[in-house]
Design a protein around this motif. Structure first.
Motif, PDB file in Angstrom:
ATOM      1  N   VAL A   1       0.838  -1.200   0.000  1.00  0.00           N
ATOM      2  CA  VAL A   1       0.000   0.000   0.000  1.00  0.00           C
ATOM      3  C   VAL A   1       0.867   1.242   0.000  1.00  0.00           C
ATOM      4  O   VAL A   1       2.008   1.237   0.461  1.00  0.00           O
ATOM      5  CB  VAL A   1      -0.948   0.026   1.233  1.00  0.00           C
ATOM      6  CG1 VAL A   1      -1.932  -1.109   1.155  1.00  0.00           C
ATOM      7  CG2 VAL A   1      -0.163  -0.037   2.538  1.00  0.00           C
ATOM      8  N   GLN A   2       0.316   2.323  -0.523  1.00  0.00           N
ATOM      9  CA  GLN A   2       0.956   3.626  -0.518  1.00  0.00           C
ATOM     10  C   GLN A   2      -0.013   4.624   0.095  1.00  0.00           C
ATOM     11  O   GLN A   2      -1.222   4.525  -0.095  1.00  0.00           O
ATOM     12  CB  GLN A   2       1.309   4.053  -1.950  1.00  0.00           C
ATOM     13  CG  GLN A   2       2.356   3.163  -2.618  1.00  0.00           C
ATOM     14  CD  GLN A   2       3.721   3.325  -1.998  1.00  0.00           C
ATOM     15  OE1 GLN A   2       3.987   4.337  -1.356  1.00  0.00           O
ATOM     16  NE2 GLN A   2       4.576   2.335  -2.162  1.00  0.00           N
ATOM     17  N   PRO A   3       0.503   5.595   0.824  1.00  0.00           N
ATOM     18  CA  PRO A   3      -0.403   6.578   1.424  1.00  0.00           C
ATOM     19  C   PRO A   3      -1.030   7.448   0.367  1.00  0.00           C
ATOM     20  O   PRO A   3      -0.404   7.824  -0.621  1.00  0.00           O
ATOM     21  CB  PRO A   3       0.530   7.393   2.335  1.00  0.00           C
ATOM     22  CG  PRO A   3       1.888   7.220   1.732  1.00  0.00           C
ATOM     23  CD  PRO A   3       1.903   5.837   1.157  1.00  0.00           C
TER      24      PRO A   3
ATOM     25  N   ARG B   1      -4.584   0.846  -1.873  1.00  0.00           N
ATOM     26  CA  ARG B   1      -4.324  -0.511  -2.331  1.00  0.00           C
ATOM     27  C   ARG B   1      -3.524  -0.442  -3.619  1.00  0.00           C
ATOM     28  O   ARG B   1      -3.934   0.219  -4.574  1.00  0.00           O
ATOM     29  CB  ARG B   1      -5.629  -1.255  -2.585  1.00  0.00           C
ATOM     30  CG  ARG B   1      -6.454  -1.514  -1.342  1.00  0.00           C
ATOM     31  CD  ARG B   1      -7.794  -2.099  -1.737  1.00  0.00           C
ATOM     32  NE  ARG B   1      -8.582  -2.506  -0.585  1.00  0.00           N
ATOM     33  CZ  ARG B   1      -9.837  -2.935  -0.646  1.00  0.00           C
ATOM     34  NH1 ARG B   1     -10.430  -2.990  -1.815  1.00  0.00           N
ATOM     35  NH2 ARG B   1     -10.480  -3.302   0.438  1.00  0.00           N
ATOM     36  N   ALA B   2      -2.396  -1.108  -3.659  1.00  0.00           N
ATOM     37  CA  ALA B   2      -1.566  -1.124  -4.858  1.00  0.00           C
ATOM     38  C   ALA B   2      -1.912  -2.363  -5.672  1.00  0.00           C
ATOM     39  O   ALA B   2      -1.703  -3.488  -5.231  1.00  0.00           O
ATOM     40  CB  ALA B   2      -0.089  -1.124  -4.475  1.00  0.00           C
ATOM     41  N   LEU B   3      -2.470  -2.143  -6.863  1.00  0.00           N
ATOM     42  CA  LEU B   3      -2.904  -3.249  -7.711  1.00  0.00           C
ATOM     43  C   LEU B   3      -2.393  -3.065  -9.131  1.00  0.00           C
ATOM     44  O   LEU B   3      -2.373  -1.950  -9.644  1.00  0.00           O
ATOM     45  CB  LEU B   3      -4.445  -3.313  -7.754  1.00  0.00           C
ATOM     46  CG  LEU B   3      -5.202  -3.478  -6.442  1.00  0.00           C
ATOM     47  CD1 LEU B   3      -6.697  -3.347  -6.688  1.00  0.00           C
ATOM     48  CD2 LEU B   3      -4.887  -4.828  -5.819  1.00  0.00           C
ATOM     49  N   GLY B   4      -1.986  -4.159  -9.751  1.00  0.00           N
ATOM     50  CA  GLY B   4      -1.738  -4.131 -11.171  1.00  0.00           C
ATOM     51  C   GLY B   4      -3.050  -3.922 -11.896  1.00  0.00           C
ATOM     52  O   GLY B   4      -4.131  -4.115 -11.333  1.00  0.00           O
ATOM     53  N   VAL B   5      -2.992  -3.546 -13.175  1.00  0.00           N
ATOM     54  CA  VAL B   5      -4.221  -3.198 -13.877  1.00  0.00           C
ATOM     55  C   VAL B   5      -5.169  -4.384 -13.987  1.00  0.00           C
ATOM     56  O   VAL B   5      -6.392  -4.231 -13.854  1.00  0.00           O
ATOM     57  CB  VAL B   5      -3.907  -2.608 -15.270  1.00  0.00           C
ATOM     58  CG1 VAL B   5      -3.231  -3.624 -16.167  1.00  0.00           C
ATOM     59  CG2 VAL B   5      -5.172  -2.074 -15.926  1.00  0.00           C
TER      60      VAL B   5
END
Length: 225
Positions: A13-15, A23-27
């Motif tokens: 995750v990134q702020p 939430r960090a997700l690939g496309v």
């Protein structure tokens, strides 16, 4: 809760701008989250002219669709009173904006269907064309390749000339090389559409709780299988 739902909180995750983790997700994962988990609907714009090439409506439509950044638009008859995450609606609107150069409405529907099913296009992994009989006949003695008569010939049999049929066994390729090539072109078109969607989501900067990363499916997986 699905396996996908349980996996989301453990992803990197990134702020966000407001301090809330993203939430960090690939496309591909983002599309599956939007359409499979959040049940986002693909709302396509009407074509202005049947003879005019559609070029999509891209991020401008997303801005209109969201009305004001940070304000969720009522989904109307599709939502039936349920809640769909605003980021999922942004993703759906971006997919709906695929231009004709990337497949337009047809590709948007294809991307959506695959995301809802949690699937990748079938590029026929491991497929190798093989030369096989075109037809097989079966009787009580078993199976045998079908043959065709293409002419006659005179042959010497036990000191006598006889006329016999000349037979061939028609063959074909299974799977046919064109079938494999078509499946892999379809995969490449899908991959290019995902790349366009990813760039649009990153450039738009309208996702509040999801960060779309650079992670992409393999561009030509058959070259590394």
């Amino acid at each position: 809760m699905s396996k996908f739902d349980r996996r989301l909180p453990r992803m990197r995750v990134q702020p966000s701008a407001g301090g809330k983790p993203k939430r960090a997700l690939g496309v591909q994962a983002a599309l599956e989250w939007a359409f499979r988990v959040e049940k986002a609907q693909l709302e396509l714009p009407p074509r202005l002219d049947a003879d005019e090439e559609s070029r999509g409506f891209g991020l401008e439509y997303v801005l209109i669709y969201r009305a004001v950044l940070g304000c969720k638009v009522d989904g109307g008859q599709y939502k039936m009173g349920s809640y769909t995450h605003p980021d999922a609606e942004v993703i759906a609107a971006t997919v709906a904006g695929l231009p004709d150069s990337h497949g337009g409405i047809r590709m948007a529907l294809r991307v959506t269907e695959l995301a809802r099913a949690g699937m990748t296009p079938d590029w026929m992994p491991g497929a190798v064309p093989r030369c096989v009989p075109r037809d097989i006949h079966q009787n009580r003695y078993g199976k045998r390749a079908a043959t065709e008569v293409v002419g006659t010939a005179r042959v010497m049999v036990r000191g006598k000339w006889r006329t016999v049929d000349v037979l061939i066994c028609p063959v074909t390729w299974r799977p046919h090389p064109k079938q494999i090539a078509s499946a892999r072109r379809g995969y490449e078109d899908w991959w290019a559409a995902l790349d366009w969607v990813r760039d649009g989501l990153v450039a738009g900067g309208m996702l509040r709780e999801v960060e779309v990363t650079k992670v992409m499916p393999k561009a030509r997986p058959w070259e590394t299988s």
